[in-house]
Design an enzyme around this catalytic site. Structure first.
Site, PDB file in Angstrom:
ATOM      1  N   ALA A 150       1.704   3.716  -2.327  1.00 33.20           N
ATOM      2  CA  ALA A 150       1.534   5.224  -2.980  1.00 33.20           C
ATOM      3  C   ALA A 150       1.084   6.202  -1.937  1.00 33.20           C
ATOM      4  CB  ALA A 150       0.352   5.091  -3.992  1.00 33.20           C
ATOM      5  N   PRO A 151       1.814   7.352  -2.105  1.00 35.27           N
ATOM      6  CA  PRO A 151       2.380   7.951  -3.270  1.00 35.27           C
ATOM      7  C   PRO A 151       3.849   7.788  -3.178  1.00 35.27           C
ATOM      8  CG  PRO A 151       1.748   9.725  -1.586  1.00 35.27           C
ATOM      9  CD  PRO A 151       1.232   8.397  -1.002  1.00 35.27           C
ATOM     10  N   GLY A 152       4.349   7.009  -2.286  1.00 33.99           N
ATOM     11  CA  GLY A 152       5.701   6.641  -2.255  1.00 33.99           C
ATOM     12  C   GLY A 152       6.807   7.296  -1.290  1.00 33.99           C
ATOM     13  N   GLY A 153       6.050   7.966  -0.372  1.00 37.20           N
ATOM     14  CA  GLY A 153       6.892   8.794   0.867  1.00 37.20           C
ATOM     15  C   GLY A 153       7.928   7.900   1.603  1.00 37.20           C
ATOM     16  N   LYS A 154       7.012   6.483   1.808  1.00 36.84           N
ATOM     17  CA  LYS A 154       7.729   5.584   2.779  1.00 36.84           C
ATOM     18  C   LYS A 154       8.625   4.869   1.947  1.00 36.84           C
ATOM     19  CE  LYS A 154       4.132   5.806   6.037  1.00 36.84           C
ATOM     20  NZ  LYS A 154       2.839   6.438   5.217  1.00 36.84           N
ATOM     21  N   ASP A 195       0.998  -1.055  -4.788  1.00 34.64           N
ATOM     22  CA  ASP A 195      -0.402  -0.158  -4.318  1.00 34.64           C
ATOM     23  C   ASP A 195      -1.372  -0.836  -5.252  1.00 34.64           C
ATOM     24  OD1 ASP A 195      -0.965   2.058  -2.593  1.00 34.64           O
ATOM     25  OD2 ASP A 195      -2.186   1.930  -4.334  1.00 34.64           O
ATOM     26  N   CYS A 223      -2.762   5.488   9.349  1.00 37.46           N
ATOM     27  CA  CYS A 223      -2.881   7.090  10.028  1.00 37.46           C
ATOM     28  C   CYS A 223      -4.171   7.131  10.268  1.00 37.46           C
ATOM     29  CB  CYS A 223      -2.808   7.936   8.722  1.00 37.46           C
ATOM     30  SG  CYS A 223      -3.761   7.800   7.247  1.00 37.46           S
ATOM     31  N   CYS A 276       0.673  -1.105  -0.132  1.00 36.35           N
ATOM     32  CA  CYS A 276       0.010   0.036  -0.013  1.00 36.35           C
ATOM     33  C   CYS A 276       0.966   1.207   0.015  1.00 36.35           C
ATOM     34  CB  CYS A 276      -0.896  -0.051   1.148  1.00 36.35           C
ATOM     35  SG  CYS A 276      -1.833  -1.528   1.438  1.00 36.35           S
TER      36      CYS A 276
END
Length: 429
Positions: free
Chosen positions: A256-260, A277, A375, A254
Site C-alpha cells: 500500500a498504497p500501490g504505487g510500486k 499489506d 524510505c 508492504c
C-alpha cells in the site's frame, strides 16, 4: 455551497491531533478538506504542513512570548497561536488579515474569552520579531528537527547531516511517473508542454518527470486515464533494481498504497503480481490505483512476518520488500514524521524488518531477486540491516548495490532530486 469555516482553528486542531495524539496528518487532513471550499483546501494544507515543518521554531517563540504554556482544555489555543505565527513568518497573507482570522479562530474552538490573549501574543511577536529571530537563529531549534533525530543524523552522516536537514525542511518537488504502456516520456512531456506546464526528465529513472511547478493532478494530461502517476523519483528507483519481466510471479510486500505495484505492471504488463499489506484500510488505495490505471493484480491483506498464512508454500521469481520504516527520508513530504517518531521506534522497526526478511526469504525461488527498500536514511534500518542478514543467510548474495562491508545504495534527500531512499538487491544462490 459549503459553510464558511475558520481555517486557522481547523489547522490548529489538526496539528494538535498530530502532536498530542500521535495521529498522522495524511489521515486527518483529507476529511477536513472535504468540509471547505476548493479555494480554501490549499490554504488549509499549507497551514497544517507549514506549522508541522516549522514546529520547533514556533514552539520556541511561544515559550519566549508567554510566561506560562497553555495546558488542558486551552491547549488548542497554543496551536492556534502557532498558526498565527506561521502566517506572519512564512506566508504572503497581509498581517492584519492573519491576525484577525487567527483571533476569530478562538470563537470556533469555543474559547472567545482568549481572543485578547491571542491578539496580544501575536502583536508582541510583531514588535519583537527581529530580536527574537536573531536569538532563535543562534539556537539548536533552528534545525527544525527533534534532538534525537539530529543526533542520529550527525552520527551517521558527519559531513552531510546539515544538507539532509536543510532538504528535509524544504517543500518537495513534484515527481511524476509516465505510464510507458500509454506514452513514451518524451511524448507525454510534449502533451504537458501543450497544457502550458513544464517538466524535466530524470537522468537515471526512465519514467520520472519533475514538474517545474507543482500542479493539481486533475490538470495533468491523462491523469484520470492512467497516463501518469504521482510518485517520487527515488521510489521509482526500485524498478531499476527489481527489473521485473513478463510472465514472472512477483510479490510486492508492504504494497500500500500501490504505487510500486502499478509500476511493476507498467514495466512488465504480463507479470503475475501479488500485492500484500497488513493494513486493510490502506489496501483500498491499492485497488483505486489499479482501477485508475486499468490493471489487475492479486491483492491480499497479510502480515509479512507470517507469509504462509497468505501464500501457503508459493515461491516467487522476484520480491519487492518496501519494508516498514521510520520514513526519515520522506520528511519533506510528511513533516509530521518528525513529531510522530520517537528514538525508541528505531530498534523496534529494525527488529520488525529483520523478522520480515527472514520470513519471506524462503518464498523466493532459487536464482530469484529480492529488492529490500526503505524510505529511511538511518543505517540501522538499511546498510546494517542488510549486512546482518547477509551474515546469517548463507544462500543470499548482494548484487549491484554496494559491497558486503557497506551493502546497499543510499539516496539522500536533495533539493531538486528525489527523497531519501535505500535499496539492496539480493540474489538467492
Amino acid at each position: 455551497m459549503k459553510k464558511q469555516r475558520n481555517l486557522r482553528s481547523m489547522a490548529a486542531q489538526a496539528v494538535e491531533q498530530v502532536v498530542e495524539q500521535g495521529q498522522s496528518l495524511s489521515n486527518i487532513l483529507p476529511p477536513l478538506q472535504q468540509k471547505v471550499s476548493d479555494k480554501d483546501k490549499a490554504l488549509l494544507q499549507e497551514l497544517c504542513f507549514g506549522v508541522l515543518r516549522t514546529l520547533s521554531q514556533l514552539d520556541w517563540l511561544i515559550n519566549k512570548l508567554m510566561a506560562r504554556p497553555m495546558t488542558g482544555k486551552q491547549r488548542t489555543v497554543h496551536y492556534l497561536i502557532m498558526v498565527g505565527l506561521y502566517q506572519l513568518l512564512y506566508t504572503r497573507i497581509p498581517p492584519h488579515a492573519a491576525l484577525a482570522e487567527t483571533v476569530e479562530g478562538a470563537i470556533a474552538i469555543k474559547r472567545p474569552q482568549l481572543k485578547g490573549l491571542i491578539n496580544g501574543v501575536l502583536r508582541q511577536f510583531q514588535r519583537q520579531q527581529e530580536e527574537l529571530l536573531a536569538k532563535f537563529n543562534a539556537s539548536d531549534a533552528r534545525y527544525l528537527h527533534p534532538s534525537w533525530l539530529l543526533k542520529r543524523l550527525q552520527k551517521a552522516y558527519p559531513e552531510q547531516w546539515q544538507s539532509i536537514v536543510e532538504a528535509n525542511n524544504q517543500r518537495p518537488p513534484m515527481w511524476l511517473r509516465v505510464n510507458r504502456t500509454h506514452h513514451s516520456r518524451d511524448s507525454w512531456l510534449a502533451l504537458l508542454d501543450e497544457a502550458g506546464m513544464k517538466g524535466f526528465p530524470h537522468a537515471d529513472y526512465p519514467d520520472a518527470v519533475r514538474l517545474e511547478t507543482p500542479a493539481p493532478v486533475h490538470a495533468l494530461p491523462g491523469f484520470e486515464d492512467g497516463w501518469v502517476t504521482v510518485q517520487d523519483a527515488s521510489a521509482q528507483g526500485c524498478m531499476t533494481w527489481l527489473a521485473p519481466q513478463n510472465s514472472e510471479h512477483i510479490l510486492d510486500l508492504c504494497a500500500a498504497p500501490g504505487g510500486k505495484t502499478t509500476h511493476i505492471l507498467e514495466v512488465a504488463p504480463e507479470a503475475q503480481v501479488v500485492a500484500v499489506d497488513i493494513d486493510e484500510q490502506r489496501l483500498s488505495r491499492v485497488y483505486d490505483n489499479l482501477k485508475r490505471l486499468g490493471m489487475k493484480a492479486t491483492v491480499k491483506q497479510g502480515d509479512g512476518r507470517y507469509p504462509s498464512q497468505w501464500c501457503g508454500e508459493q515461491q516467487f521469481d522476484r520480491i519487492l520488500l518496501d519494508a516498514p520504516c521510520s520514513a526519515t527520508g520522506v520528511i519533506r513530504h510528511h513533516p509530521d514524521i518528525k513529531w510522530l517518531r520517537r528514538d525508541r521506534d528505531i530498534p523496534e522497526l529494525a527488529q520488525l524488518q529483520s523478522e520480515i526478511l527472514d520470513a519471506i526469504w524462503p518464498h523466493l525461488k532459487s536464482g530469484g531477486t529480492l529488492v529490500y527498500a526503505t524510505c529511511s536514511v538511518l543505517p540501522e534500518e538499511n546498510s546494517l540491516q542488510i549486512k546482518a542478514f547477509l551474515q546469517r543467510t548463507a544462500d543470499a548474495e548482494l548484487c549491484e548495490t554496494g559491497a558486503p562491508e557497506q551493502p546497499g545504495k543510499q539516496n539522500l534527500p536533495g533539493a531538486e532530486e528525489g527523497d531519501g531512499f535505500f535499496y539492496a538487491k539480493l540474489i538467492k544462490k
